[in-house]
Scaffold this motif. Structure first.
Motif, PDB file in Angstrom:
ATOM      1  N   THR A 178       0.818  -1.215   0.000  1.00  0.00           N
ATOM      2  CA  THR A 178       0.000   0.000   0.000  1.00  0.00           C
ATOM      3  C   THR A 178       0.853   1.268   0.000  1.00  0.00           C
ATOM      4  O   THR A 178       0.428   2.315   0.483  1.00  0.00           O
ATOM      5  CB  THR A 178      -0.955  -0.003   1.211  1.00  0.00           C
ATOM      6  N   ARG A 233      -7.428 -12.266  -3.904  1.00  0.00           N
ATOM      7  CA  ARG A 233      -7.574 -11.148  -4.834  1.00  0.00           C
ATOM      8  C   ARG A 233      -8.574 -11.459  -5.944  1.00  0.00           C
ATOM      9  O   ARG A 233      -9.202 -10.559  -6.496  1.00  0.00           O
ATOM     10  CB  ARG A 233      -6.206 -10.794  -5.417  1.00  0.00           C
ATOM     11  N   HIS A 238      -8.043  -6.319  -3.920  1.00  0.00           N
ATOM     12  CA  HIS A 238      -7.399  -5.379  -3.000  1.00  0.00           C
ATOM     13  C   HIS A 238      -5.905  -5.725  -2.956  1.00  0.00           C
ATOM     14  O   HIS A 238      -5.543  -6.905  -2.923  1.00  0.00           O
ATOM     15  CB  HIS A 238      -8.015  -5.508  -1.601  1.00  0.00           C
ATOM     16  N   SER A 264     -13.623  -4.968   3.587  1.00  0.00           N
ATOM     17  CA  SER A 264     -13.091  -4.443   2.330  1.00  0.00           C
ATOM     18  C   SER A 264     -12.086  -5.391   1.681  1.00  0.00           C
ATOM     19  O   SER A 264     -11.653  -5.159   0.557  1.00  0.00           O
ATOM     20  CB  SER A 264     -12.442  -3.071   2.545  1.00  0.00           C
ATOM     21  N   PHE A 265     -11.718  -6.481   2.380  1.00  0.00           N
ATOM     22  CA  PHE A 265     -10.824  -7.484   1.800  1.00  0.00           C
ATOM     23  C   PHE A 265     -11.594  -8.691   1.271  1.00  0.00           C
ATOM     24  O   PHE A 265     -11.026  -9.500   0.540  1.00  0.00           O
ATOM     25  CB  PHE A 265      -9.811  -7.983   2.829  1.00  0.00           C
ATOM     26  N   LYS A 271     -15.512  -2.953  -0.908  1.00  0.00           N
ATOM     27  CA  LYS A 271     -14.184  -2.368  -1.145  1.00  0.00           C
ATOM     28  C   LYS A 271     -14.304  -1.151  -2.044  1.00  0.00           C
ATOM     29  O   LYS A 271     -13.723  -0.092  -1.771  1.00  0.00           O
ATOM     30  CB  LYS A 271     -13.263  -3.414  -1.749  1.00  0.00           C
ATOM     31  N   GLU A 275     -13.571   2.677  -0.826  1.00  0.00           N
ATOM     32  CA  GLU A 275     -12.545   3.506  -1.466  1.00  0.00           C
ATOM     33  C   GLU A 275     -13.148   4.839  -1.930  1.00  0.00           C
ATOM     34  O   GLU A 275     -12.531   5.897  -1.786  1.00  0.00           O
ATOM     35  CB  GLU A 275     -11.951   2.763  -2.669  1.00  0.00           C
TER      36      GLU A 275
END
Length: 404
Positions: A178, A233, A238, A264-265, A271, A275
């Motif tokens: 990140t 993923r 993410h 959010s994962f 997610k 964002e």
């Protein structure tokens, strides 16, 4: 995950208060779950140990983890995360990490009727045989060694059994998933740290690292790696999650992906909405830190109010706990049941509805049975796979130290 400590039990304070009664669990699922070794590789309750109104030994009205709820959920082995903001480095980072290690060890001693501090796979099994909860240590971010290789050895002596190579931000020797790449993965010093972690029996955790850092560590390590709190993923794109190719590569060397429960994962719609409404995880944490001047209570209240309002407005969608099972199932279909585990991120993330705290864990066992998983495979996912890699890291350590 960590900074989501302020995101975490935050959001669910409002949801927990009105939580529905636990879902019915079959006699088979209950017997299987409560006879299994249930090991969670990532929990951020450590931060709560410093709050005046928190008592690990009593049921708390907020948060996700305490001894009574661990007993209710059959959670009998837990890695307490040692975490500080990734922008704190050098001696201050070491000092804060040592404070947290001491707090975990002191709480294990204080509640020794229920807890047992564990530093090996054998000690985890001993705790289970004694019907105690095994307390383990994981350092969430290599910045906490203060750029000093000796700290790897010191952490090992203090009982740390995994270290996440980076956190939200790059450190001096490893790139984060990140942050903008600064080292093209691991530096030479970073590779030296990986070797020393192998020698000390500390599992290398690649949650939070960049893809290049992951592949560098995977190539170098003599022991299997873990992804202590990452999801898939392919189901939720993410950067904190692992691609199918990464999961296969991790598994090919005997490593384990421990599925993270953060909304959010595990859910793409959440997610995307998160964002849009809240910004990225790192920037969100930075904004809260500035606004509240590092005041934890202020940060929790601000995020709680924000998420509650956005959910009420329909700008953040609902996410079911069953998405956790979807990620477990996806990973198992990719690499088999021997290479998947649990890494909740309790007290450090925004839990999906129905997984309000650790007392709800038997629902995962029930869901896996309903999907046709065998009792043996469920036991592996619940904890045996993680215990295997911990034992393998110990064997590599003995070999590298000449059998000592």
């Amino acid at each position: 995950m960590r900074p989501l400590r302020s995101l975490v039990w935050i959001t669910l304070l409002c949801l927990t208060a009105a939580a529905a009664p636990p879902d019915p669990i079959s006699a088979h699922a209950r017997k299987l779950h409560f006879s299994s070794l249930v090991l969670d590789t990532h929990d951020d309750t450590t931060q709560r140990l410093f709050l005046k109104d928190f008592d690990l030994g009593k049921r708390n009205a907020t948060g996700h983890v305490d001894v009574p709820r661990m007993r209710e959920g059959g959670l009998n082995a837990l890695f307490f995360s040692i975490w500080i903001d990734g922008r704190t480095m050098g001696p201050p980072a070491i000092e804060k990490a040592l404070d947290q290690i001491d707090a975990v060890r002191e709480n294990a001693a204080r509640f020794s009727k229920d807890l047992r501090f564990a530093q090996s796979a054998a000690e985890v099994r001993r705790a289970h045989a004694e019907k105690k909860i095994a307390v383990l240590l994981g350092v969430e971010g290599g910045h906490m060694i203060g750029n000093d290789l000796r700290m790897v050895r010191i952490f090992a002596e203090l009982g740390v059994r995994y270290m996440t190579l980076s956190h939200f931000y790059n450190n001096e020797w490893a790139d984060s998933s990140t942050d903008k790449p600064a080292h093209n993965g691991l530096t030479d010093f970073g590779k030296e740290i990986v070797r020393e972690m192998n020698r000390q029996g500390i599992l290398i955790d690649i949650s939070h690292v960049s893809d290049k850092t992951f592949y560098d560590a995977l190539e170098l390590s003599r022991a299997p790696l873990i992804a202590s709190h990452s999801s898939c993923r392919a189901l939720c794109n993410h950067p904190r999650n692992m691609s199918d190719d990464m999961i296969k590569a991790l598994a090919a060397k005997g490593g384990v992906i421990q599925i993270n429960y953060e909304r959010s994962f595990i859910d793409q719609a959440y997610k995307d909405a998160s964002e849009k409404e809240l910004g990225g995880v790192a920037s969100r944490q930075a904004d809260l830190t500035r606004k509240c001047n590092d005041d934890e209570t202020c940060m929790e209240r601000a995020m709680d109010e924000l998420v509650k309002g956005l959910t009420a407005e329909g700008k953040l969608p609902h996410v079911s706990w069953q998405r956790i099972v979807d990620h477990i199932d996806h990973a198992v279909k990719l690499v088999g049941a021997d290479l998947v585990g649990l890494g909740s991120d309790f007290d450090g993330a925004d839990m999906p509805e129905g997984m309000e705290d650790c007392s709800r864990l038997p629902k995962i066992t029930q869901a896996l049975l309903e999907k046709g998983y065998s009792d043996r495979d469920i036991r592996k996912i619940l904890g045996e796979n993680t215990l295997r890699v911990l034992a393998q890291a110990e064997r590599v350590s003995r070999e590298m130290q000449g059998g000592r």
